[in-house]
Design an enzyme around this catalytic site. Structure first.
Site, PDB file in Angstrom:
ATOM      1  N   GLN A 151       0.831  -1.213   0.000  1.00 13.40           N
ATOM      2  CA  GLN A 151       0.000   0.000   0.000  1.00 13.40           C
ATOM      3  C   GLN A 151       0.865   1.263   0.000  1.00 13.40           C
ATOM      4  O   GLN A 151       0.467   2.313   0.529  1.00 13.40           O
ATOM      5  CB  GLN A 151      -0.943  -0.002   1.210  1.00 13.40           C
ATOM      6  CG  GLN A 151      -2.113  -0.960   1.089  1.00 13.40           C
ATOM      7  CD  GLN A 151      -3.181  -0.468   0.095  1.00 13.40           C
ATOM      8  OE1 GLN A 151      -3.085   0.613  -0.469  1.00 13.40           O
ATOM      9  NE2 GLN A 151      -4.207  -1.293  -0.112  1.00 13.40           N
ATOM     10  N   SER A 152       2.033   1.191  -0.602  1.00  8.06           N
ATOM     11  CA  SER A 152       2.962   2.326  -0.615  1.00  8.06           C
ATOM     12  C   SER A 152       2.382   3.543  -1.338  1.00  8.06           C
ATOM     13  O   SER A 152       1.950   3.448  -2.483  1.00  8.06           O
ATOM     14  CB  SER A 152       4.262   1.890  -1.309  1.00  8.06           C
ATOM     15  OG  SER A 152       5.030   3.020  -1.664  1.00  8.06           O
TER      16      SER A 152
END
Ligand SMILES: *Cc1c(COP(=O)(O)O)cnc(C)c1O
Length: 321
Positions: free
Chosen positions: A70-71
């Protein structure tokens, strides 16, 4: 020094938080890097203007980086690559960790940034959870694989925290200085891979403005890396700040159970900012940093005029699964 491409609207807004100021008896402001106008906002847009500039200058066709699934960085990197016709390859893990492995899971692996990466066409490779070092190795393997195919590859470290990324945040510090006639006593900002805090500290060191980094990554030795990054900044800018690890205020008390895992205090802080100011924060970075700000303010440890540097991250609110 490499040139900068244009991705974000600057200056990002700076405004006062009136209701929280009176509740906390502070003169509290927010610097809205969640509103860069680029790819759902966030602090990585500034760094990418420098990083993509360097990639284009070396004639790269492909950019390889890494991060959590989920960067926020990979989302903004993917969008920046799209804008300049570069391929974007990213090694990811649901939750990379610093040993020991945290006992709980992070936010969901679907929706949020993952959805946006898919729309952007990022070549997202997902590896089983392991240490950050293993993740860096996967990224290097992917870069080598591409080079063997004859592609020219530009490698970007996690979070865009190269010297050029830090330079972008030194410039952001300058931007804030021009926006406010009265200097701030403190800046509170979420800190993880470190180029945000390093750039701001490099700009404000020796002034009356203290930069307080709230750790979102439970690694007490990170300020050593920040100091190293700052030495590169000395070289890039010719401004010899000679920062040492102890010149970085890096507070580890608000990480909760680990990187990528929402904390209880962060969840409370997210609700408080939303309900007092209509201001959204994210569960992995800005919410934890704001929890730090609230705790410091409530224990009387914050000086009068304070700016919370909102680093974005909002798509993580929509992570599911
Ligand atoms: C990456 C990120 C940070 C941390 O910035 P670093 O320069 O990596 O320390 C903080 N907040 C958000 C929302 C981020 O995406």
């Amino acid at each position: 020094m490499s040139s900068r491409v244009s991705l974000i609207q600057r200056p990002t807004p700076l405004h006062r938080l009136d209701r929280l100021s009176s509740e906390l008896q502070l003169d509290l402001w927010v610097k809205r890097d969640d509103l860069t106008g680029f790819a759902f906002g966030g602090n990585k847009g500034r760094k990418l203007e420098r990083l993509i500039g360097a990639a284009l200058e070396m004639g790269a066709e492909t950019v390889v980086s890494c991060g959590s699934l989920q960067s926020n960085f990979i989302r903004q990197l993917g969008a920046a690559c799209s804008r300049f016709g570069l391929r974007c390859v990213a090694a990811t893990m649901s939750l990379p960790f610093s040993p020991p492995r945290p006992p709980v899971a992070g936010i969901g692996d679907a929706g949020g940034n993952v959805l946006l990466d898919e729309i952007l066409g990022v070549d997202l490779r997902v590896f089983p959870d392991d240490t950050w070092e293993t993740l860096y190795q996967h990224a290097e393997d992917l870069a080598l694989e591409r080079e063997e195919r004859g592609e020219k590859v530009y490698r970007v470290p996690v979070g865009g925290s190269s010297p050029l990324g830090a330079l972008a945040f030194r410039e952001a510090g300058e931007e804030l200085s021009h926006q406010s006639v009265r200097p701030f006593d403190a800046i509170v900002v979420a800190s993880s891979s470190g180029s945000t805090q390093t750039g701001l500290t490099h700009w404000f060191h020796g002034t009356g403005t203290r930069v307080i980094g709230i750790a979102c990554d439970p690694e007490p030795e990170l300020p050593e890396e920040f100091a190293e990054l700052a030495h590169h900044l000395d070289d890039l800018t010719g401004v010899r700040q000679s920062l040492k690890p102890e010149d970085f205020t890096f507070l580890l008390d608000y990480v909760g159970r680990g990187y990528g895992i929402p904390s209880e205090a962060g969840t409370v802080a997210i609700r408080r900012a939303a309900r007092a100011e209509g201001l959204f924060l994210d569960p992995i970075y800005s919410g934890k940093a704001f929890a730090g700000l609230l705790a410091l303010a409530e224990s009387g440890e914050l000086p009068g005029r304070v700016v919370f540097w909102h680093t974005g991250g909002l798509p993580a609110l929509f992570a599911t699964g």
